[in-house]
Enzyme design. Structure first.
Site, PDB file in Angstrom:
ATOM      1  N   ARG A 169       0.877  -1.172   0.000  1.00  0.00           N
ATOM      2  CA  ARG A 169       0.000   0.000   0.000  1.00  0.00           C
ATOM      3  C   ARG A 169       0.918   1.228   0.000  1.00  0.00           C
ATOM      4  NH1 ARG A 169       2.333   1.892   3.783  1.00  0.00           N
ATOM      5  NH2 ARG A 169       0.753   3.480   3.928  1.00  0.00           N
ATOM      6  N   GLY A 170       0.261   2.408  -0.052  1.00  0.00           N
ATOM      7  CA  GLY A 170       1.052   3.627  -0.214  1.00  0.00           C
ATOM      8  C   GLY A 170       1.126   3.932  -1.696  1.00  0.00           C
ATOM      9  N   ALA A 171       0.830   5.186  -2.052  1.00  0.00           N
ATOM     10  CA  ALA A 171       0.656   5.524  -3.469  1.00  0.00           C
ATOM     11  C   ALA A 171       1.840   5.112  -4.367  1.00  0.00           C
ATOM     12  CB  ALA A 171       0.356   7.016  -3.598  1.00  0.00           C
ATOM     13  N   ARG A 204      -7.397  -0.106  -6.667  1.00  0.00           N
ATOM     14  CA  ARG A 204      -7.567   1.008  -5.724  1.00  0.00           C
ATOM     15  C   ARG A 204      -7.706   2.296  -6.543  1.00  0.00           C
ATOM     16  NH1 ARG A 204      -4.114   1.239  -0.471  1.00  0.00           N
ATOM     17  NH2 ARG A 204      -6.020   2.301   0.193  1.00  0.00           N
ATOM     18  N   GLN A 211      -2.299   2.492  10.017  1.00  0.00           N
ATOM     19  CA  GLN A 211      -0.982   2.499   9.365  1.00  0.00           C
ATOM     20  C   GLN A 211       0.055   3.285  10.167  1.00  0.00           C
ATOM     21  OE1 GLN A 211      -3.886   3.073   7.836  1.00  0.00           O
ATOM     22  NE2 GLN A 211      -3.861   2.550   5.671  1.00  0.00           N
ATOM     23  N   ASP A 256      -1.934  11.001  -1.975  1.00  0.00           N
ATOM     24  CA  ASP A 256      -2.196   9.965  -2.983  1.00  0.00           C
ATOM     25  C   ASP A 256      -2.550  10.564  -4.327  1.00  0.00           C
ATOM     26  OD1 ASP A 256      -2.598   8.580  -0.321  1.00  0.00           O
ATOM     27  OD2 ASP A 256      -2.661   6.923  -1.732  1.00  0.00           O
ATOM     28  N   ASN A 260      -5.267  12.659   0.845  1.00  0.00           N
ATOM     29  CA  ASN A 260      -4.461  11.733   1.649  1.00  0.00           C
ATOM     30  C   ASN A 260      -5.381  10.963   2.597  1.00  0.00           C
ATOM     31  OD1 ASN A 260      -1.783  10.731   2.353  1.00  0.00           O
ATOM     32  ND2 ASN A 260      -2.058  11.774   4.306  1.00  0.00           N
ATOM     33  N   LYS A 261      -4.787  10.109   3.389  1.00  0.00           N
ATOM     34  CA  LYS A 261      -5.543   9.231   4.285  1.00  0.00           C
ATOM     35  C   LYS A 261      -6.600   9.988   5.078  1.00  0.00           C
ATOM     36  CE  LYS A 261      -5.257   5.733   4.434  1.00  0.00           C
ATOM     37  NZ  LYS A 261      -6.173   4.908   3.622  1.00  0.00           N
TER      38      LYS A 261
END
Ligand code: MRU
Length: 370
Positions: free
Chosen positions: A53-55, A90, A206, A247, A257-258
């Site tokens: 995960r993570g862009a 995603r 996370q 992201d 973002n998150k």
């Protein structure tokens, strides 16, 4: 980055180059395991289930996913199907589409028998460029941290420089270094007395699991806080700067973002705390302007809200990872995974090319006209 004295990246080719290893991030921080991806379907599943995960890392995994597909069938139809399969995993991080398009555009003009090798090379280039971009973000962010730390009032000079971050935008979210955490690592290595407030980042935590793990491995002093503590800490002068990743960044500098990032930006704005967003070029979506209206926000399973995973600490099952239910039977959950912070709340964007105002002029100044 370091794990027990050993340099690690998050993804790489297995010997022979026909499959890919990744770190299984669903098991961290309690178990460190790698996983081999041998098919495009496995790569897509790893992205969807957040094994990776993570862009930026999603983008690199997608690129290798196309290579895995082309090894089996290099025809146009198979390429298009693999592209769609990976791209659907995603929806928010634009790095995924960007990396897939880059590999697709590289291989499409080639005869089928050359395509898998070209995809392998292109995915490798994307990975190497990501490392270089993140290292550059670290250098630019380091300068800002050093300047802010030196500008603090005399009575605070001996104290740690306090940075708050949300989610995980560290090396686990990229190939190495990270985006928002790169300046923190560079600052720590440069001898700046730095301390990090780590938002746990519900629902998948996370921050508590991945950011705390990374910072611990690098020896960076840090404290995990609940997501709602940030505003309180800012009101009491305990945060010198906020830094997060993104992201997707629109051309006018809105950042996605998150979930929860927007609330941190509001609190920072209200308390005069600088709010920085770190990003590589691959995160900019030049086709979008208004982030709130235009960026697709991933809605993940409600079960991520109603349940939580943790390590059993006692009894026969001690050490194993189990889900437990938080909410009453029958209560529904809703789980938007990202939110948008408008450019007006962003002090500056820290990019691989330098620091810019969060605006179209600012981004064009670094990346050139359209
Ligand atoms: O849902 P995730 O864990 O993939 O979300 C990751 C983030 O929100 C990061 O902050 C983002 O990708 C920044 S880039 C390193």
């Amino acid at each position: 980055m370091n794990i027990d004295g050993q340099a690690w990246r998050t993804i790489g080719l297995e010997p022979g180059g026909r499959s890919v290893w990744v770190i299984d991030q669903t098991k961290l921080p309690h178990q460190f395991q790698t996983l081999t991806l041998s098919t495009c379907a496995e790569a897509a599943e790893a992205i969807r289930t957040m094994v990776v995960r993570g862009a930026p890392l999603i983008g690199v995994t997608g690129a290798y996913g196309l290579m895995l597909a082309l090894q089996v069938d290099p025809a146009d139809a198979a390429l298009a199907a693999a592209f769609d399969q990976l791209n659907a995993t995603r929806p928010t991080a634009v790095n995924l589409r960007w990396a897939l398009e880059r590999v697709r555009d590289r291989v499409r003009p080639l005869p089928p028998e050359q395509r898998a090798a070209a995809a392998r090379e292109e995915a490798g280039l994307i990975a190497e460029e990501d490392v270089a971009m993140c290292a550059a973000i670290g250098d630019h962010g380091l300068e800002i941290f050093q300047r802010l730390a030196a500008a603090r009032p005399k009575e605070r000079q001996g104290m740690p420089f306090q940075v708050l971050t949300h989610c995980n935008a560290g090396w686990l979210a990229t190939v190495d270094w990270g985006t928002a955490l790169a300046p923190i690592y560079k600052a720590h290595r440069a001898g700046l007395n730095i301390h990090v407030w780590v938002d746990e980042t519900r629902p998948r935590n996370q921050g508590a699991s991945l950011t705390a793990y990374e910072l611990g491995r690098e020896g960076v002093p840090h404290t995990v806080i609940v997501d709602n503590a940030g505003g309180h800490l800012m009101q009491h002068g305990e945060v010198d700067a906020v830094i997060v990743g993104t992201d997707r960044t629109t051309r006018r500098g809105d950042v996605c973002n998150k979930i929860g990032t927007y609330l941190k930006a509001l609190a920072a704005y209200d308390n005069g705390v600088p709010f920085y967003v770190a990003l590589p070029a691959s995160t900019i979506d030049w086709s979008l302007d208004d982030g709130v209206a235009e960026i697709p926000i991933e809605a993940r399973s409600a079960e991520e809200v109603t349940h939580i995973q943790g390590r059993v600490v006692e009894g026969a099952a001690a050490g194993s990872l189990v889900p437990v239910q938080l909410t009453p039977d029958g209560s529904e959950g809703f789980n938007p995974a990202f939110d948008v912070t408008p450019a007006r709340l962003v002090t500056a964007l820290i990019t691989d090319r330098g620091v810019a105002e969060a605006s179209e002029d600012g981004l064009r100044g670094l990346y050139g006209p359209s």
